[in-house]
Design an enzyme around this catalytic site. Structure first.
Site, short mmCIF file in Angstrom:
data_model
loop_
_atom_site.label_atom_id
_atom_site.label_comp_id
_atom_site.label_asym_id
_atom_site.label_seq_id
_atom_site.Cartn_x
_atom_site.Cartn_y
_atom_site.Cartn_z
N SER A 57 -5.08 -33.07 -22.57
CA SER A 57 -5.30 -31.65 -22.30
C SER A 57 -6.74 -31.37 -21.93
CB SER A 57 -5.01 -30.82 -23.55
OG SER A 57 -3.76 -31.11 -24.07
N HIS A 105 -0.90 -33.64 -16.25
CA HIS A 105 -0.89 -32.71 -17.40
C HIS A 105 0.37 -31.86 -17.36
CE1 HIS A 105 -3.25 -29.33 -19.66
NE2 HIS A 105 -2.47 -29.99 -20.45
N GLU A 136 -0.29 -30.25 -13.81
CA GLU A 136 -1.66 -30.23 -13.27
C GLU A 136 -2.01 -31.70 -12.99
OE1 GLU A 136 -4.42 -28.64 -16.17
OE2 GLU A 136 -5.51 -27.52 -14.66
N ASN A 170 -6.96 -25.11 -19.07
CA ASN A 170 -7.62 -24.79 -20.34
C ASN A 170 -9.01 -24.19 -20.16
OD1 ASN A 170 -5.63 -25.33 -22.25
ND2 ASN A 170 -5.89 -27.53 -21.94
N1 LIG Z 1 1.51 -30.18 -27.50
C1 LIG Z 1 1.15 -29.54 -26.40
O1 LIG Z 1 1.40 -28.33 -26.21
C2 LIG Z 1 0.46 -30.30 -25.29
C3 LIG Z 1 0.47 -29.78 -23.99
C4 LIG Z 1 -0.12 -30.51 -22.95
C5 LIG Z 1 -0.72 -31.73 -23.23
N2 LIG Z 1 -0.74 -32.21 -24.52
C6 LIG Z 1 -1.37 -33.51 -24.74
O2 LIG Z 1 -0.36 -34.49 -24.90
C7 LIG Z 1 -0.80 -35.53 -25.79
C8 LIG Z 1 0.19 -35.68 -26.91
O3 LIG Z 1 0.31 -34.43 -27.58
P1 LIG Z 1 1.56 -34.11 -28.53
O4 LIG Z 1 1.47 -32.66 -28.84
O5 LIG Z 1 2.79 -34.70 -27.98
O6 LIG Z 1 1.13 -34.94 -29.84
P2 LIG Z 1 2.05 -35.46 -31.05
O7 LIG Z 1 1.15 -35.57 -32.21
O8 LIG Z 1 3.31 -34.64 -31.15
O9 LIG Z 1 2.50 -36.93 -30.56
C9 LIG Z 1 1.61 -38.00 -30.40
C10 LIG Z 1 2.38 -39.28 -30.65
O10 LIG Z 1 1.55 -40.38 -30.28
C11 LIG Z 1 1.83 -41.43 -31.17
N3 LIG Z 1 0.71 -42.38 -31.12
C12 LIG Z 1 -0.51 -42.25 -31.66
N4 LIG Z 1 -1.27 -43.31 -31.33
C13 LIG Z 1 -0.50 -44.11 -30.55
C14 LIG Z 1 -0.71 -45.33 -29.87
N5 LIG Z 1 -1.89 -45.96 -29.95
N6 LIG Z 1 0.30 -45.87 -29.16
C15 LIG Z 1 1.50 -45.24 -29.07
N7 LIG Z 1 1.75 -44.06 -29.69
C16 LIG Z 1 0.77 -43.51 -30.41
C17 LIG Z 1 2.04 -40.78 -32.51
O11 LIG Z 1 2.77 -41.60 -33.42
C18 LIG Z 1 2.79 -39.51 -32.11
O12 LIG Z 1 4.19 -39.70 -32.17
C19 LIG Z 1 -2.21 -35.13 -26.22
O13 LIG Z 1 -3.13 -35.75 -25.38
C20 LIG Z 1 -2.22 -33.61 -26.02
O14 LIG Z 1 -3.51 -33.10 -25.79
C21 LIG Z 1 -0.15 -31.53 -25.54
#
Ligand SMILES: NC(=O)c1ccc[n+]([C@@H]2O[C@H](COP(=O)([O-])OP(=O)(O)OC[C@H]3O[C@@H](n4cnc5c(N)ncnc54)[C@H](O)[C@@H]3O)[C@@H](O)[C@H]2O)c1
Length: 280
Positions: free
Chosen positions: A117, A138, A150, A188
Site C-alpha cells: 500500500s 495495488h 493501481e 493513499n
Molecule cells: N487490507 C487492505 O485493505 C489492503 C488494501 C490494499 C493493499 N494491502 C496490502 O496488501 C498486503 C497484505 O495485506 P492484508 O491486509 O492482506 O494482510 P493480512 O495480515 O490479512 O495477510 C498477510 C498474510 O501474509 C502472511 N505472511 C506473512 N509473512 C509471510 C511470508 N514471509 N511469506 C508468506 N506469507 C507471509 C501472513 O501469514 C498473513 O496470512 C500488505 O502489503 C497491505 O499493505 C492491503
C-alpha cells in the site's frame, strides 16, 4: 500468462487468488502459516458461494474455480509461475526477505508484483536481481468487488513488464491505472491526508464523527465518510501509511493527528478491533 503465484493468504491474498482463479488462471497460494491456508480455503469458498447466490457467478462454476487454486506453505509451489503477486505483511524487511527467497526459486522470466500500500517499489525491487521485471500491483479491498488496480512503475520497471501487468489486470476484470513510484502512490497520497484532516476535525471539536461523515456522503456524494472508511481500513494501517508519507516527503503536512496515535495505542483500531470512531 497462465499461472499466478500469490504469496500471503490474508485478506488481500485470498481476494487476489479468488479473482485470478475466477478469471481462468491457475493459482498457487503460499503462506508461512498453515492455519491461515486452511482458513483461506474456507474464506474463498464462502465468498464464491455469496457471489453465486447474488447471481454474479454460475453455481456450477464454483467447484472448478476452487480446483484451480492449490495452496502450500512451501515456496517451491511458486517455482513455475509466470507472475508472482506478493501480499504479505506491510513490513519492508518481511517483504524484502520474501522477494529474496522468491528470486532464488522462480524462473528468470517471471514477473514480480507487490501489492504494497505504501512501501517504495524501487526499494523492494532492489532486493531482487530483476528490477526491470518488478512492479507494483495495488489491488483494493474487497478485491472481488473493487475495480481498480493501481499499477506502479518502479524506477527500473521496463515497458514490457508494465504492459504485461496491465494486460493481466484487464484479464482479471479490473481497470489498471498506471502511476509512478512516490510515497503513497496516488491513492493513499490523496486519501490519507483527507482521513487525517477529518480526524483533526474530531480532535479539535469541529464536529462529531457522524457529522463529518454525513458532510462527505451528502455534500460530496462519497459512498461512505472518511471516518467510516478509516475504521474499515484499520486505524493502525492509516497511521502506518501517514508515517510513510511523512518520512518519504519530509513534509510536516502529513503529520499524523495525535488523536489517531492515541486511538491506535489504546487498541481502538476500527472495525477489526470492535471500536474505532464507531462501535461494531
Ligand atoms: N487490507 C487492505 O485493505 C489492503 C488494501 C490494499 C493493499 N494491502 C496490502 O496488501 C498486503 C497484505 O495485506 P492484508 O491486509 O492482506 O494482510 P493480512 O495480515 O490479512 O495477510 C498477510 C498474510 O501474509 C502472511 N505472511 C506473512 N509473512 C509471510 C511470508 N514471509 N511469506 C508468506 N506469507 C507471509 C501472513 O501469514 C498473513 O496470512 C500488505 O502489503 C497491505 O499493505 C492491503
Amino acid at each position: 500468462m497462465q499461472s499466478i503465484a500469490v504469496i500471503g493468504a490474508g485478506t488481500m491474498g485470498c481476494g487476489i487468488a479468488q479473482v485470478a482463479a475466477t478469471t481462468g488462471f491457475s493459482v498457487k497460494l503460499v503462506d508461512v502459516a498453515p492455519g491461515v491456508l486452511e482458513k483461506s480455503g474456507q474464506r474463498i469458498s464462502e465468498s464464491l458461494q455469496r457471489l453465486a447466490k447474488k447471481g454474479v457467478l454460475e453455481t456450477s462454476a464454483v467447484d472448478a474455480i476452487q480446483k484451480r487454486i492449490s495452496a502450500s506453505t512451501d515456496f517451491g509451489l511458486a517455482r513455475d509461475a509466470d507472475i508472482v503477486i506478493e501480499a504479505v505483511f506491510e513490513d519492508e524487511s518481511v517483504k524484502r526477505q520474501t522477494w529474496q527467497n522468491l528470486d532464488a526459486i522462480c524462473g528468470d522470466k517471471a514477473i514480480f508484483a507487490t501489492n504494497t500500500s505504501s512501501i517504495s517499489i524501487t526499494q523492494l525491487a532492489s532486493a531482487t536481481k530483476r528490477p526491470e521485471r518488478f512492479i507494483g500491483m495495488h489491488f483494493f479491498n474487497p478485491v472481488p468487488v473493487m475495480k481498480l488496480v493501481e499499477v506502479i512503475r518502479g524506477n527500473r520497471t521496463s515497458d514490457a513488464t508494465c504492459a504485461s501487468v496491465t494486460e493481466l489486470a484487464t484479464k482479471m476484470g479490473k481497470t489498471p491505472i498506471e502511476v509512478n513510484d512516490y510515497p503513497g502512490f496516488v491513492s493513499n497520497r490523496v486519501l490519507m491526508p483527507l482521513i487525517n484532516e477529518a480526524i483533526f476535525a474530531v480532535y479539535e471539536g469541529v464536529a462529531k464523527p457522524e457529522a463529518i461523515d454525513e458532510v462527505f456522503k451528502l455534500g460530496m456524494a462519497h459512498p461512505m465518510g472518511p471516518l467510516t472508511l478509516a475504521d474499515f481500513i484499520g486505524l493502525d494501517v492509516c497511521l502506518n501509511i501517514l508515517e510513510v508519507l511523512q518520512k518519504g516527503f519530509g513534509d510536516p503536512k502529513y503529520r499524523p493527528c495525535p488523536l489517531l496515535r492515541q486511538m491506535v495505542a489504546a487498541g481502538k483500531l476500527g472495525r477489526k478491533s470492535g471500536q474505532g470512531f464507531y462501535k461494531y
